[in-house]
Design a protein around this motif. Structure first.
Motif, short mmCIF file in Angstrom:
data_model
loop_
_atom_site.label_atom_id
_atom_site.label_comp_id
_atom_site.label_asym_id
_atom_site.label_seq_id
_atom_site.Cartn_x
_atom_site.Cartn_y
_atom_site.Cartn_z
N ALA A 84 69.41 -86.60 42.26
CA ALA A 84 70.03 -85.31 42.55
C ALA A 84 69.81 -84.92 44.00
O ALA A 84 68.83 -85.36 44.64
CB ALA A 84 69.45 -84.23 41.63
N PRO A 85 70.68 -84.08 44.56
CA PRO A 85 70.45 -83.59 45.93
C PRO A 85 69.16 -82.77 46.01
O PRO A 85 68.65 -82.28 45.00
CB PRO A 85 71.69 -82.71 46.20
N SER A 144 64.85 -94.08 44.40
CA SER A 144 64.84 -92.65 44.11
C SER A 144 64.41 -91.80 45.30
O SER A 144 64.63 -90.60 45.31
CB SER A 144 63.92 -92.34 42.92
N GLU A 180 72.10 -93.88 42.58
CA GLU A 180 72.57 -93.49 41.26
C GLU A 180 71.48 -92.74 40.49
O GLU A 180 70.33 -93.17 40.42
CB GLU A 180 72.98 -94.74 40.46
N LEU A 213 73.73 -90.77 47.96
CA LEU A 213 72.63 -90.68 47.00
C LEU A 213 72.60 -91.89 46.08
O LEU A 213 73.65 -92.34 45.60
CB LEU A 213 72.76 -89.40 46.17
N ASP A 259 78.06 -82.64 53.45
CA ASP A 259 77.83 -83.22 52.14
C ASP A 259 77.27 -84.64 52.29
O ASP A 259 77.69 -85.40 53.17
CB ASP A 259 79.14 -83.26 51.34
N TYR A 260 76.32 -85.00 51.44
CA TYR A 260 75.73 -86.33 51.49
C TYR A 260 75.67 -86.98 50.11
O TYR A 260 74.95 -87.97 49.90
CB TYR A 260 74.32 -86.27 52.10
N SER A 261 76.44 -86.45 49.18
CA SER A 261 76.39 -86.95 47.81
C SER A 261 76.80 -88.41 47.71
O SER A 261 76.33 -89.13 46.82
CB SER A 261 77.26 -86.09 46.90
N ASP A 262 77.66 -88.87 48.63
CA ASP A 262 78.11 -90.26 48.59
C ASP A 262 77.01 -91.24 48.98
O ASP A 262 77.14 -92.45 48.73
CB ASP A 262 79.32 -90.46 49.50
N ARG A 297 72.89 -85.33 57.90
CA ARG A 297 73.92 -84.55 57.23
C ARG A 297 73.35 -83.22 56.71
O ARG A 297 74.02 -82.19 56.76
CB ARG A 297 74.54 -85.34 56.09
N ILE A 309 71.21 -89.27 55.61
CA ILE A 309 71.12 -88.11 54.72
C ILE A 309 70.47 -86.94 55.45
O ILE A 309 70.92 -85.80 55.36
CB ILE A 309 70.32 -88.47 53.45
#
Length: 287
Positions: A200-201, A152, A197, A195, A190-193, A184, A181
């Motif tokens: 949240a950003p 996390s 599971e 993160l 964008d760095y969502s890929d 970026r 991360i």
């Protein structure tokens, strides 16, 4: 010598002189959330060394509600696992502290596990120094606790410690991810890929806070693992050959370093060596 009433700064002959805070003064200013106290240095503090069981709970309570201190140095204060537990409780909810230096104390695997548990919810700490703990060796149990925290945690960039585990490459990979991360975020990408599971950003306020706290983090070597050599010396460990994830500079991933190496022009071929000189002529015959 400074006393509890000594101010943090003194003016003398037009020069501003930094005066090291006492433990009591530091706790009072942290508790008051003094906006001028952004770096709190309590290293080698004699009061903490002698009265840690009384002072650390007060320090932790003050730190829990503080929103201005970015750096806390507790080097060589004789703090044990119980102190780590108190500080970890404060760290779990403090998303403003960027650097925690806990070098040269008595933190063992139990204390490190408390800190790792706090990192599961912490969103502010970027650098953690746990080097040179007296009488303690961090092993696989500590490694497991920290790798679990990264399920996390996406904000811790640098750990300075001595970890004795053949599985340390697992933690290296997670620190590489967090550094990517961070890069970026700094470049607005964008760095969502990246993160984990269910994570949240970072909120915009946290992103802004990290940019202002980056001065407390060294721009080089975002990971320092150490192992013990055969002669007992403390040496930087080479990256495990199978991990492909050790960091050699400020968050540069292996993929980027390999790509840069492939793109670099190859050196020109060496010129062939000159031919050997001809043999000397034979001497003339004797008359």
């Amino acid at each position: 010598f400074p006393t509890d009433s000594t101010p943090s700064q003194a003016d003398f002959a037009g020069m501003k002189i930094q005066v090291k805070l006492t433990a009591t003064a530091a706790i009072e200013r942290l508790k008051a959330d003094d906006p001028e106290l952004v770096s709190c240095d309590l290293s080698n503090n004699a009061v903490l060394q002698m009265k840690a069981s009384d002072m650390i709970p007060r320090l932790a309570d003050a730190l829990a509600g503080n929103s201005h201190c970015r750096e806390l140095n507790l080097t060589a204060c004789n703090l044990d696992d119980a102190c780590c537990e108190k500080l970890a409780a404060a760290l779990a909810g403090n998303h403003h502290l960027a650097s925690l230096v806990f070098e040269g104390n008595r933190c063992g695997n139990e204390g490190a596990t408390h800190i790792a548990s706090a990192l599961r919810t912490n969103r502010g700490l970027m650098m953690l120094n746990l080097l040179n703990q007296k009488g303690s060796r961090f092993g696989d149990s500590t490694l497991a606790a920290f790798t679990g925290a990264f399920d996390s945690n996406i904000t811790l960039l640098k750990i300075i410690w001595r970890l004795e585990s053949r599985q340390s490459f697992r933690l290296n990979k997670l620190l590489v991810r967090n550094n990517e991360i961070d890069r970026r975020i700094a470049s607005g990408r964008d760095y969502s890929d990246l993160l984990p599971e269910g994570v949240a950003p970072l909120a915009p306020a946290l992103v802004t806070r990290r940019s202002t706290a980056s001065s407390f983090i060294s721009p080089r070597a975002h990971l320092l693992q150490r192992t013990s050599s055969a002669d007992g010396a403390d040496k930087a460990a080479p990256p495990p050959p199978s991990s492909g994830a050790a960091i050699a500079s400020a968050g540069v991933s292996v993929r980027e370093r390999v790509a840069a190496r492939q793109e670099a022009p190859s050196p020109p071929p060496r010129a062939p060596p000159p031919p050997p000189p001809p043999p000397p002529p034979p001497p003339p015959p004797e008359g």
